[in-house]
Write a protein that holds these residues in place. Structure first.
Motif, PDB file in Angstrom:
ATOM      1  N   ARG A 189       1.079  -1.174   0.042  1.00 57.71           N
ATOM      2  CA  ARG A 189       0.241   0.158  -0.094  1.00 57.71           C
ATOM      3  C   ARG A 189       0.893   1.704   0.095  1.00 57.71           C
ATOM      4  O   ARG A 189       0.362   2.451   0.007  1.00 57.71           O
ATOM      5  CB  ARG A 189      -1.005  -0.465   0.978  1.00 57.71           C
ATOM      6  CG  ARG A 189      -0.434   0.425   2.810  1.00 57.71           C
ATOM      7  CD  ARG A 189      -1.007   0.100   3.607  1.00 57.71           C
ATOM      8  NE  ARG A 189      -0.723   0.564   5.069  1.00 57.71           N
ATOM      9  CZ  ARG A 189      -1.006   0.379   6.201  1.00 57.71           C
ATOM     10  NH1 ARG A 189      -2.356   0.038   6.426  1.00 57.71           N
ATOM     11  NH2 ARG A 189      -0.740   1.513   7.197  1.00 57.71           N
ATOM     12  N   VAL A 190       1.869   1.520  -0.157  1.00 56.45           N
ATOM     13  CA  VAL A 190       2.932   2.056   0.182  1.00 56.45           C
ATOM     14  C   VAL A 190       2.883   2.337  -1.208  1.00 56.45           C
ATOM     15  O   VAL A 190       3.689   2.093  -1.694  1.00 56.45           O
ATOM     16  CB  VAL A 190       4.532   2.287   0.974  1.00 56.45           C
ATOM     17  CG1 VAL A 190       5.361   3.270   0.649  1.00 56.45           C
ATOM     18  CG2 VAL A 190       4.240   1.994   2.635  1.00 56.45           C
ATOM     19  N   ALA A 191       2.566   3.987  -1.828  1.00 58.16           N
ATOM     20  CA  ALA A 191       3.043   4.032  -2.591  1.00 58.16           C
ATOM     21  C   ALA A 191       4.803   5.275  -2.993  1.00 58.16           C
ATOM     22  O   ALA A 191       5.063   5.693  -2.033  1.00 58.16           O
ATOM     23  CB  ALA A 191       2.586   5.585  -3.103  1.00 58.16           C
ATOM     24  N   PRO A 192       5.616   4.080  -3.739  1.00 58.32           N
ATOM     25  CA  PRO A 192       6.965   4.737  -3.906  1.00 58.32           C
ATOM     26  C   PRO A 192       7.412   5.562  -3.671  1.00 58.32           C
ATOM     27  O   PRO A 192       8.399   6.356  -3.132  1.00 58.32           O
ATOM     28  CB  PRO A 192       7.076   4.261  -5.560  1.00 58.32           C
ATOM     29  CG  PRO A 192       6.325   2.643  -5.749  1.00 58.32           C
ATOM     30  CD  PRO A 192       4.806   3.128  -5.345  1.00 58.32           C
ATOM     31  N   VAL A 194       7.603   7.663  -0.711  1.00 59.94           N
ATOM     32  CA  VAL A 194       9.329   7.288   0.502  1.00 59.94           C
ATOM     33  C   VAL A 194      10.135   7.668  -0.311  1.00 59.94           C
ATOM     34  O   VAL A 194      11.725   7.349  -0.133  1.00 59.94           O
ATOM     35  CB  VAL A 194       9.069   5.812   0.890  1.00 59.94           C
ATOM     36  CG1 VAL A 194       8.333   5.664   1.849  1.00 59.94           C
ATOM     37  CG2 VAL A 194       8.905   4.675  -0.692  1.00 59.94           C
ATOM     38  N   GLY A 195      10.568   8.168  -1.784  1.00 54.26           N
ATOM     39  CA  GLY A 195      11.539   8.663  -2.308  1.00 54.26           C
ATOM     40  C   GLY A 195      12.123   8.016  -3.256  1.00 54.26           C
ATOM     41  O   GLY A 195      13.482   7.957  -4.537  1.00 54.26           O
ATOM     42  N   VAL A 196      10.883   6.630  -3.436  1.00 54.85           N
ATOM     43  CA  VAL A 196      11.635   5.392  -4.917  1.00 54.85           C
ATOM     44  C   VAL A 196      11.408   5.763  -6.638  1.00 54.85           C
ATOM     45  O   VAL A 196      10.015   6.200  -6.318  1.00 54.85           O
ATOM     46  CB  VAL A 196      10.950   4.365  -4.512  1.00 54.85           C
ATOM     47  CG1 VAL A 196      11.498   3.189  -5.183  1.00 54.85           C
ATOM     48  CG2 VAL A 196      11.877   3.572  -2.542  1.00 54.85           C
ATOM     49  N   PRO A 197      12.619   6.364  -7.044  1.00 55.84           N
ATOM     50  CA  PRO A 197      11.868   6.603  -8.512  1.00 55.84           C
ATOM     51  C   PRO A 197      10.943   5.557  -8.777  1.00 55.84           C
ATOM     52  O   PRO A 197      11.281   4.276  -8.613  1.00 55.84           O
ATOM     53  CB  PRO A 197      12.984   6.622  -9.056  1.00 55.84           C
ATOM     54  CG  PRO A 197      13.972   5.696  -8.083  1.00 55.84           C
ATOM     55  CD  PRO A 197      13.827   5.624  -6.581  1.00 55.84           C
ATOM     56  N   GLU A 206      12.934  -2.784  -2.583  1.00 54.69           N
ATOM     57  CA  GLU A 206      12.882  -1.057  -2.148  1.00 54.69           C
ATOM     58  C   GLU A 206      12.569  -1.191  -0.349  1.00 54.69           C
ATOM     59  O   GLU A 206      13.637  -0.478   0.031  1.00 54.69           O
ATOM     60  CB  GLU A 206      12.035  -1.069  -2.950  1.00 54.69           C
ATOM     61  CG  GLU A 206      12.082  -0.277  -4.580  1.00 54.69           C
ATOM     62  CD  GLU A 206      11.549  -0.229  -6.001  1.00 54.69           C
ATOM     63  OE1 GLU A 206      11.668   0.060  -7.072  1.00 54.69           O
ATOM     64  OE2 GLU A 206       9.915  -0.783  -5.220  1.00 54.69           O
ATOM     65  N   LEU A 207      12.126  -2.286   0.292  1.00 55.13           N
ATOM     66  CA  LEU A 207      11.221  -2.043   1.690  1.00 55.13           C
ATOM     67  C   LEU A 207      12.936  -2.089   1.942  1.00 55.13           C
ATOM     68  O   LEU A 207      13.048  -1.475   3.031  1.00 55.13           O
ATOM     69  CB  LEU A 207      10.243  -2.911   2.016  1.00 55.13           C
ATOM     70  CG  LEU A 207      10.137  -3.550   3.450  1.00 55.13           C
ATOM     71  CD1 LEU A 207       9.843  -0.684   4.020  1.00 55.13           C
ATOM     72  CD2 LEU A 207       8.973  -3.425   3.525  1.00 55.13           C
TER      73      LEU A 207
END
Length: 280
Positions: A16-19, A22-25, A39-40
């Motif tokens: 459910r976390v939008a990349p 959280v600073g993920v391109p 990524e997590l």
């Protein structure tokens, strides 16, 4: 409660976390709406293999440090963070424990400094978070474990560092760190992890014991300037400012250079060299 509920919950919250939140391109071909496992893992400072085992229920006893790191990486609310601790078999940290949570307001500040070397420590000077530019400047921190994550330990035992200090500067820096840790110990007398840290420091470093027992206050920090000897770009002299987040008892250290100087150019190059990805 099923032993794998922790891992299933982490997987559900990861999805459910939008990349971009959280600073993920995000690339054009991305299919997953949430975070990828690697990524997590990178955001939490753990290995992707360990996160896989957690999510699949093959690892069921994550440490409180790992739980806190995952909660921070997932940007959990306080109730969800407390639930994650309970699912891992831990009591959620209370007011008598050194806090290591980064609140949303501080996280927003860190997000705005995403191109600036920043490191966050808790009140025991244990590493909470180092961003990618900090790792590029100072050396990779994600593999640090145990006492090696503690700045007091790293300094009093004189572990290798890219920061260049004279002998006097190093001694004064150590004295300031130990004095601050002594103050922390007086604020959190019931924190067992903090007591274990102090015992380990005393057992492993005569220098720590000498400073801990010293009556004289440490010398004032006369200079905010630090020189970092970077292996690729050479010495970089930077402004080093430590900001204290009083309510959450965090120490946020930021490294900057005066614009238009050779040091600014070297810092920018060090960050680029340390954060660029090589195409496969």
């Amino acid at each position: 409660m099923e032993t794998w509920e922790f891992g299933r919950t982490v997987r559900r919250w990861r999805d459910r976390v939008a990349p971009e939140a959280v600073g993920v391109p995000v690339g054009r071909r991305r299919r997953a709406a949430g975070l990828r496992r690697e990524e997590l893992a990178g955001l939490a400072g753990i290995s992707a293999d360990y996160l896989t085992r957690l999510e699949q229920g093959r690892a069921t006893t994550p440490s409180a440090q790992v739980v806190e790191s995952l909660a921070r990486a997932l940007r959990l609310s306080d109730p969800d963070r407390d639930l994650l601790f309970r699912l891992a078999g831990h009591a959620a940290p209370g007011p008598d424990v050194v806090p290591s949570r980064i609140p949303p307001s501080v996280q927003r500040l860190l997000d705005r400094l995403s191109h600036t070397p920043v490191v966050v420590y808790d009140a025991s000077w244990t590493l909470v978070l180092a961003n990618a530019p900090y790792d590029a400047l100072m050396g990779e921190t994600t593999s640090l474990r145990g006492l090696d994550r503690n700045a007091v330990w790293r300094n009093v035992t004189r572990m290798p560092s890219r920061v260049v200090h004279t002998e006097r500067e190093q001694a004064e820096h150590e004295a300031r760190l130990v004095a601050d840790l002594r103050t922390t110990a007086s604020r959190y007398p019931a924190d067992r992890a903090l007591r274990r840290l102090i015992s380990a420091l005393a057992a492993g470093s005569p220098r720590f014991t000498e400073l801990w027992d010293a009556d004289a206050p440490p010398a004032a920090d006369a200079s905010r300037r630090k020189t970092v000897d970077h292996p690729a770009v050479g010495p970089i002299t930077l402004d080093c400012d430590t900001l204290f987040v009083v309510l959450d008892d965090l120490r946020v250290t930021v490294y900057t250079a005066e614009p238009g100087t050779e040091d600014a150019d070297r810092l920018a190059l060090a960050v680029v060299l340390g954060t660029q990805t090589v195409p496969s």
